[in-house]
Write a protein that holds these residues in place. Structure first.
Motif, short mmCIF file in Angstrom:
data_model
loop_
_atom_site.label_atom_id
_atom_site.label_comp_id
_atom_site.label_asym_id
_atom_site.label_seq_id
_atom_site.Cartn_x
_atom_site.Cartn_y
_atom_site.Cartn_z
N ARG A 65 48.67 34.71 43.00
CA ARG A 65 47.89 35.89 43.41
C ARG A 65 47.25 36.55 42.21
NH1 ARG A 65 49.95 37.99 48.40
NH2 ARG A 65 48.43 39.66 48.25
N TRP A 66 47.99 36.65 41.08
CA TRP A 66 47.39 37.25 39.87
C TRP A 66 46.27 36.36 39.35
CZ3 TRP A 66 47.99 42.10 39.50
CH2 TRP A 66 49.21 42.73 39.78
N ARG A 67 46.45 35.01 39.43
CA ARG A 67 45.38 34.11 38.97
C ARG A 67 44.13 34.32 39.85
NH1 ARG A 67 49.52 30.52 38.01
NH2 ARG A 67 49.45 29.60 40.10
N GLY A 72 38.51 36.19 40.22
CA GLY A 72 37.52 36.69 41.18
C GLY A 72 37.61 35.98 42.51
N ARG A 73 38.76 35.31 42.75
CA ARG A 73 38.90 34.58 44.02
C ARG A 73 39.64 35.44 45.04
NH1 ARG A 73 42.28 30.33 43.63
NH2 ARG A 73 43.05 30.83 41.54
N SER A 74 39.79 36.72 44.71
CA SER A 74 40.50 37.54 45.72
C SER A 74 39.65 38.78 45.97
CB SER A 74 41.88 37.92 45.20
OG SER A 74 41.75 39.03 44.32
N PHE A 75 40.25 39.81 46.42
CA PHE A 75 39.51 41.01 46.81
C PHE A 75 39.54 42.06 45.71
CE2 PHE A 75 38.82 39.21 50.81
CZ PHE A 75 39.90 38.35 50.98
N MET A 76 40.33 41.79 44.65
CA MET A 76 40.43 42.81 43.59
C MET A 76 39.29 42.58 42.61
SD MET A 76 44.35 43.49 42.72
CE MET A 76 45.05 41.87 42.67
N PRO A 140 42.03 47.61 36.83
CA PRO A 140 41.63 46.92 35.59
C PRO A 140 42.68 46.99 34.48
CG PRO A 140 39.81 48.25 36.44
CD PRO A 140 41.01 48.61 37.26
N VAL A 141 43.44 48.07 34.45
CA VAL A 141 44.45 48.24 33.37
C VAL A 141 45.47 47.10 33.44
CG1 VAL A 141 46.35 49.72 32.59
CG2 VAL A 141 44.17 50.74 33.27
N ILE A 142 45.88 46.74 34.63
CA ILE A 142 46.90 45.67 34.77
C ILE A 142 46.23 44.29 34.71
CG2 ILE A 142 48.72 44.74 36.25
CD1 ILE A 142 49.24 47.62 35.11
N LEU A 143 45.02 44.18 35.29
CA LEU A 143 44.35 42.86 35.29
C LEU A 143 44.05 42.42 33.86
CD1 LEU A 143 42.01 43.20 38.43
CD2 LEU A 143 44.24 42.05 38.24
N GLU A 144 43.78 43.41 32.97
CA GLU A 144 43.55 43.06 31.55
C GLU A 144 44.81 42.42 30.96
OE1 GLU A 144 40.43 46.70 30.82
OE2 GLU A 144 42.34 46.72 29.69
N ARG A 145 45.99 42.88 31.37
CA ARG A 145 47.26 42.29 30.86
C ARG A 145 47.38 40.84 31.35
NH1 ARG A 145 51.87 46.38 32.61
NH2 ARG A 145 53.14 44.54 32.09
N VAL A 146 46.91 40.60 32.61
CA VAL A 146 47.00 39.22 33.14
C VAL A 146 46.03 38.32 32.37
CG1 VAL A 146 46.73 37.78 35.21
CG2 VAL A 146 47.61 40.12 35.42
N VAL A 147 44.83 38.84 32.12
CA VAL A 147 43.83 38.06 31.35
C VAL A 147 44.38 37.76 29.95
CG1 VAL A 147 41.54 38.21 30.26
CG2 VAL A 147 41.85 38.96 32.64
N ALA A 148 45.16 38.72 29.42
CA ALA A 148 45.70 38.54 28.04
C ALA A 148 46.91 37.60 28.03
CB ALA A 148 46.11 39.90 27.47
N GLY A 149 47.31 37.14 29.23
CA GLY A 149 48.36 36.10 29.24
C GLY A 149 49.62 36.41 30.01
#
Ligand code: APR
Ligand code: ZN
Length: 259
Positions: A65-67, A72-76, A140-149
């Motif tokens: 889900r985070w991936r 951009g494959r989800s609704f967030m 975006p605050v949390i999605l940036e953490r996912v992008v960072a790994g």
């Protein structure tokens, strides 16, 4: 011979307590897939996996889900903008034809287009919260953490599981929002459904409540729904151009309602 658009515009012009009710179909013209249309999200994902219980119990599902969220494959998604359909509903609110929008959508596009009263039955993807302590952050605050790994980001306060502030299958809908939506539906004299297959309850019950109370019911939806026969007008067409035509007709009918 007046058309369906003329009749719906006349109901909007006369409405004192109108309500719009929307589903994913009003956002497809902004590039967000719906769920059950021909290219729907459930055509590419197994809806049975997307339960709240599975999200909490299965770390691999959470990581997927985070991936999906960051790819951009989800609704967030933060890269989408309101379309003509959203703008038209904001104009109906400004004109006093509707009091606001009851939506099943989580994309925040009604608010972004100028609707000021929006009841989000299924929550919002604009926020991400901790399932344990309830702390919330802008997505975006949390999605940036996912992008960072971080593939399964945890709450920085208590280590709890984080989840978008959307309502998944198996999760309780926000009681106050459902009660307000029920009050709006009981009181409605005009109820306009846009872009929903009307298969998910309790959301799909609101048009029926309004109908029982004598409201004029209209639906704008590309495909037929199982509830079409309770509607006084049914338009199987695209939301954007259709709603824009209804607003244009309304303006011609009642200049008293400046937009
Ligand atoms: N204009 C008009 N109708 C459209 C458009 C459009 N541009 N695009 C799609 N539609 C129609 C489709 O034909 C479909 O009938 O919108 C409807 C969308 O139905 P669903 O995909 O089932 O979406 P929705 O009704 O919002 O689903 C309700 O189900 O999975 C859960 O929580 C999720 O909130 C969602 C709920
Ligand atoms: Zn926490």
């Amino acid at each position: 011979m007046s058309s369906a658009i003329d009749r719906i515009a006349e109901w909007a012009a006369q409405a004192q307590r109108g309500v719009a009710f929307t589903g994913a179909g009003i956002s497809t013209e902004s590039g967000i897939p719906d769920f059950r249309g021909p290219n729907g999200f459930w055509k590419r994902n197994d809806a049975a996996k997307f339960t709240f219980q599975n999200y909490v119990a299965d770390p691999e599902h959470r990581k997927e889900r985070w991936r999906q969220a960051v790819e951009g494959r989800s609704f967030m998604r933060s890269d989408v903008r309101p379309n003509a359909g959203h703008t038209a509903l904001a104009n109906l609110e400004r004109a006093g034809a509707i009091r606001g929008v009851i939506t099943q959508n989580i994309d925040g596009l009604h608010q972004e287009s100028g609707s000021t009263k929006v009841l989000e039955l299924h929550g919002t993807a604009k926020k991400i919260g901790c399932l344990d302590c309830g702390e919330r952050w802008p997505a975006p605050v949390i999605l940036e953490r996912v992008v960072a790994g971080e593939d399964d980001p945890r709450c920085t306060y208590c280590g709890g599981i984080l989840k978008s502030a959307t309502i998944s299958f198996g999760q309780q809908l926000p009681e106050d929002v459902v009660e307000e939506a029920h009050r709006w539906s009981l009181d409605a004299d005009f109820f306009l459904v846009v872009g929903s297959s009307l298969v998910v309850s309790p959301a799909n019950g609101f048009p029926i409540v309004a109908k029982r109370r004598g409201a004029k019911l209209a639906i704008v939806n590309r495909e037929p729904t199982d509830l079409d026969d309770i509607f006084d007008e049914v338009i199987h067409d695209d939301a954007g151009p259709t709603l824009t035509a209804i607003v244009e007709r309304l303006e011609a009918l009642s200049p008293r309602r400046p937009l």
